[in-house]
Design an enzyme around this catalytic site. Sequence first.
Site, PDB file in Angstrom:
ATOM      1  N   HIS A 400       1.913 -18.127 -58.387  1.00 53.67           N
ATOM      2  CA  HIS A 400       2.819 -18.317 -57.296  1.00 53.67           C
ATOM      3  C   HIS A 400       4.001 -17.978 -58.067  1.00 53.67           C
ATOM      4  O   HIS A 400       5.391 -18.439 -57.198  1.00 53.67           O
ATOM      5  CB  HIS A 400       2.767 -19.715 -57.096  1.00 53.67           C
ATOM      6  CG  HIS A 400       1.810 -20.231 -56.177  1.00 53.67           C
ATOM      7  ND1 HIS A 400       1.854 -20.109 -54.779  1.00 53.67           N
ATOM      8  CD2 HIS A 400       0.611 -20.765 -56.150  1.00 53.67           C
ATOM      9  CE1 HIS A 400       0.739 -20.579 -54.085  1.00 53.67           C
ATOM     10  NE2 HIS A 400      -0.064 -21.036 -55.042  1.00 53.67           N
ATOM     11  N   LYS A 591      15.630 -25.500 -48.717  1.00 51.70           N
ATOM     12  CA  LYS A 591      14.681 -25.141 -49.685  1.00 51.70           C
ATOM     13  C   LYS A 591      15.065 -25.462 -51.273  1.00 51.70           C
ATOM     14  O   LYS A 591      16.108 -26.067 -51.462  1.00 51.70           O
ATOM     15  CB  LYS A 591      14.329 -23.525 -49.679  1.00 51.70           C
ATOM     16  CG  LYS A 591      15.459 -22.690 -50.126  1.00 51.70           C
ATOM     17  CD  LYS A 591      15.064 -21.205 -50.002  1.00 51.70           C
ATOM     18  CE  LYS A 591      14.758 -20.849 -48.579  1.00 51.70           C
ATOM     19  NZ  LYS A 591      14.077 -19.668 -48.700  1.00 51.70           N
ATOM     20  N   ARG A 592      14.167 -25.429 -51.972  1.00 50.06           N
ATOM     21  CA  ARG A 592      14.569 -25.873 -53.482  1.00 50.06           C
ATOM     22  C   ARG A 592      15.482 -25.002 -53.893  1.00 50.06           C
ATOM     23  O   ARG A 592      15.806 -24.083 -53.598  1.00 50.06           O
ATOM     24  CB  ARG A 592      13.070 -25.764 -54.294  1.00 50.06           C
ATOM     25  CG  ARG A 592      13.273 -26.176 -56.003  1.00 50.06           C
ATOM     26  CD  ARG A 592      11.966 -25.996 -56.347  1.00 50.06           C
ATOM     27  NE  ARG A 592      11.457 -24.748 -56.257  1.00 50.06           N
ATOM     28  CZ  ARG A 592      11.620 -23.596 -57.215  1.00 50.06           C
ATOM     29  NH1 ARG A 592      12.148 -23.830 -58.127  1.00 50.06           N
ATOM     30  NH2 ARG A 592      10.880 -22.526 -56.986  1.00 50.06           N
ATOM     31  N   LYS A 597      17.080 -18.075 -55.552  1.00 49.16           N
ATOM     32  CA  LYS A 597      17.159 -18.375 -53.976  1.00 49.16           C
ATOM     33  C   LYS A 597      18.608 -18.143 -53.460  1.00 49.16           C
ATOM     34  O   LYS A 597      18.636 -18.012 -52.101  1.00 49.16           O
ATOM     35  CB  LYS A 597      16.564 -19.651 -53.578  1.00 49.16           C
ATOM     36  CG  LYS A 597      15.043 -19.885 -54.060  1.00 49.16           C
ATOM     37  CD  LYS A 597      14.488 -21.204 -53.870  1.00 49.16           C
ATOM     38  CE  LYS A 597      13.044 -21.469 -54.159  1.00 49.16           C
ATOM     39  NZ  LYS A 597      12.144 -20.802 -53.276  1.00 49.16           N
ATOM     40  N   THR A 699       7.340 -19.872 -47.718  1.00 48.92           N
ATOM     41  CA  THR A 699       6.618 -20.441 -46.343  1.00 48.92           C
ATOM     42  C   THR A 699       7.780 -20.954 -45.322  1.00 48.92           C
ATOM     43  O   THR A 699       7.433 -20.854 -44.246  1.00 48.92           O
ATOM     44  CB  THR A 699       5.580 -21.353 -46.686  1.00 48.92           C
ATOM     45  OG1 THR A 699       6.277 -22.408 -47.388  1.00 48.92           O
ATOM     46  CG2 THR A 699       4.554 -20.902 -47.491  1.00 48.92           C
ATOM     47  N   LYS A 703       7.967 -20.854 -41.173  1.00 43.03           N
ATOM     48  CA  LYS A 703       8.029 -21.709 -40.219  1.00 43.03           C
ATOM     49  C   LYS A 703       9.214 -21.528 -39.269  1.00 43.03           C
ATOM     50  O   LYS A 703       9.357 -21.818 -37.977  1.00 43.03           O
ATOM     51  CB  LYS A 703       8.380 -23.071 -40.956  1.00 43.03           C
ATOM     52  CG  LYS A 703       7.123 -23.409 -41.893  1.00 43.03           C
ATOM     53  CD  LYS A 703       7.683 -24.637 -42.917  1.00 43.03           C
ATOM     54  CE  LYS A 703       6.399 -24.818 -43.762  1.00 43.03           C
ATOM     55  NZ  LYS A 703       7.024 -25.605 -44.964  1.00 43.03           N
TER      56      LYS A 703
END
Length: 861
Positions: A400, A591-592, A597, A699, A703
């Site tokens: 991952h 998100k985290r 990111k 993910t 969504k």
Amino acid sequence: MPKSTASTTAKSQTKTIRKGDAARATGRHARKSESAPTQPISQALGNDVGAISADLHRHLSYTLGRDHHSVNDRYRYQATVLATRDRLMERWKATHAAYYAADGKRAYYLSMEFLMGRALGNALINLGIQGEMADSLRQLGLDLEEISEQEPDAGLGNGGLGRLAACFLDSCATLQLPVFGYGIRYDYGMFRQKLVNGAQVEEPDHWLAHGSPWELCRPEYSTRVTFGGRSEMYRDENGSVRFRTVGSTDVLAVPYDVPVPGYRNGTVNTLRLWKATSPDVFNLSEFNAGDYDAAIQSQASAENISRVLYPNDKSENGKELRLRQQYFLSSASLQDIVRRWVSVHGADFSQFAAKNICQLNDTHPTVAVAELMRILMDDHGMGWDEAWGITTKCMAYTNHTLLPEALEKWPVALFRHLVPRILEIIFEINARFMRLVANKWPGDGARQARMSIIEEGRNPQVRMAYLAIVGSCSVNGVAQLHSDLLKAGLFRDFADLWPERFNNKTNGVTQRRWMALCNPKMSTLITEVVGEKWVTDLATIAPLAKKAKDAGFRAEWRKAKRANKVALAEIVKRDCGVNFNPDAMFDVQVKRIHEYKRQLLNALHLVHLYDRIKRGDGKGILPRCALFGGKAAPGYQMAKSIIRFITSVADVINADPDVRGTLQVAYIPDYRVSLMERICPAADLSEQISTAGKEASGTGNMKFMMNGALTIGTLDGANIEIREEVMRYGDGHFFLFGHTEPSINAARPTYRSADVIAKDPDLGRVIDLIRAGHFNQCQPGIFDEILHSLTDWNDYWFTCADFTDYKRAQAEAETAYRDQERWAASSIYNTAASGKFSTDRTMTEYNRDIWKLEPVKAFPV
């Protein structure tokens, strides 16, 4: 029972559950009988309003012992769950009876995380009784949504990894695949996040404070997990050399089962969660001697293993506890799998590999490779070759991450201390593997050093990902780019050795939770166009695209989106004190928190918009509501600084009257599954802006797409495939920007962020505002680390490098949003193009290429 007595009892029970003076109970109804099952299980419960109401009364009055003096919403929630679980229970037992009768191949999904979220709504929609339950509660003066709010999010995961595992289990049950989940029953989740003066503060997430009415304790299947001691060689009764561990400290693994229902198909699969406790709960002699703490010390020490999800591993104690958790999960689960096999097949393991496969969710459970070898050799007397032949057919590994630092490595010394026998087996696996590598590439010592499971040095380490690759029959990434980069980069040597072992399985999410459950308004519109089949076959949603050209349908679509935005605005007002305008563009990044990111890039752009307004250049800027959410790991200081920076920027922007009406920013605390269920239906613009080549898949991007948000993103992870799917309907439905992974690699040797900043005056002004302390006037210096990362430390994540192009893409998004008819059409196209991103498709591919299971229909109930 006399009529008067029965009447009194019914009134008492109605009074117990009723909430509000206006409630009117309907009384008891006879249960509707259903067709008799083909197996000897209990008579099916009725799903009509009367039967459900009767069960609500029964559980409140008898199971929970409540009356009108002691009832509250928490007990009403528990009664609702128990009435729902009763209907799952009969299907649960029938499912496993069918699995045993079929005696086919089974898969086991081992994961340290299962971010299940709230279970009630999902169970009701999968059973097909959401309306009946709502009606039953409504007639008693209760609201299903309010009752559902009593359920805490199950604290069994952190982010995408755990949520993916939950979606996988949902899809496996819907596809009627015999898949069994294994995890740890953590007492405390990651943490509850509070924002105090804009900074993240972690509080314990004791999600099990009141227990969980969903779970079923199965103490009869408890097993012992061995730590410490030493490995001893001996000869068995046949004279064969065997090994055993002596002088060890054992921990008892107690299983708790959670039902995982399929969608209206009678199948209920199982997630088994292990709780750690001591086999010797209480030392009576120490207690009698007055040493009360020592009397329960062994129990407290053992229970620490399942106490909290992911302890901070910055300290040696944290590292030890995390490795304990990983071995505890792997050992307990594999012992359980073997126990189940032996209970049916005895000592005959000839078909074990043909009928069992374990999917390892990332590196966390990969010690399972060595543990299965130990069980087969030490407990069941196999030789090495036989055990290795079985093990390597029974293990499959999902990677991952593309970040080398995220590939777990554990000190050899720690392994020797905690699980000495397992270390011996790992050494032997590596020695045999090194001979294979040497035979393949004679004299290539550098390659052998790169591929060794043991990383040599002053402090030798066990490379867990390498153990997984060597011991597995399959290695997959979770998006096409990710899988390609694994083969070309991190695992290139292994791909050269075993090219057939590597494959891609692009992630997905379940449309049942992430569309049907969380966005009923949009789901109703979809069903009116394409029928109900999309709920179990998302590919059938494609004909929705034709409605993008229907002005009347676009109006209904926009109406549903605005209703969702109004609902989210109420939550933002409640939790953040910020008034979001539902007619503004909802720009969302949740998100985290991690540097790759690039929440920081988003924040820098907001500072740029603020700067434009303050300089008098704000005419025509689109009204925008920017929403952030996500947790930073407790030991990740830069991530915490980024949260503090975003909240400080939000405070300045929201307080400035010059900006009011144009720009609003909120950071919503304690981001979690139930919150995402309210956020993704309301989002207009989905921020998927990671540094190219760093995000494995994502993910959240799926969504948001499913719920009609348009993506602004880089060519990273599953963004690439999302863009490919929606581009079938033309350009303008995805806002692409930024460097690609190859261009970053090419530019990095000569890249200087100072040159980039000098070329873009807008970026220069943003940096100057931060440097001047405009967003931290009362706390000088708190954002110096962020400034250094962008300037002096040369912008490793290419945040400055992508700023100018990100600014262009944001301008394109603004232009598109101004034309609401065009935006609504793009929104419809995104939803219509989302069929590929269902976990039903993902799990079908896992099964086709790796597991090779036969679906099993549950016995009718």
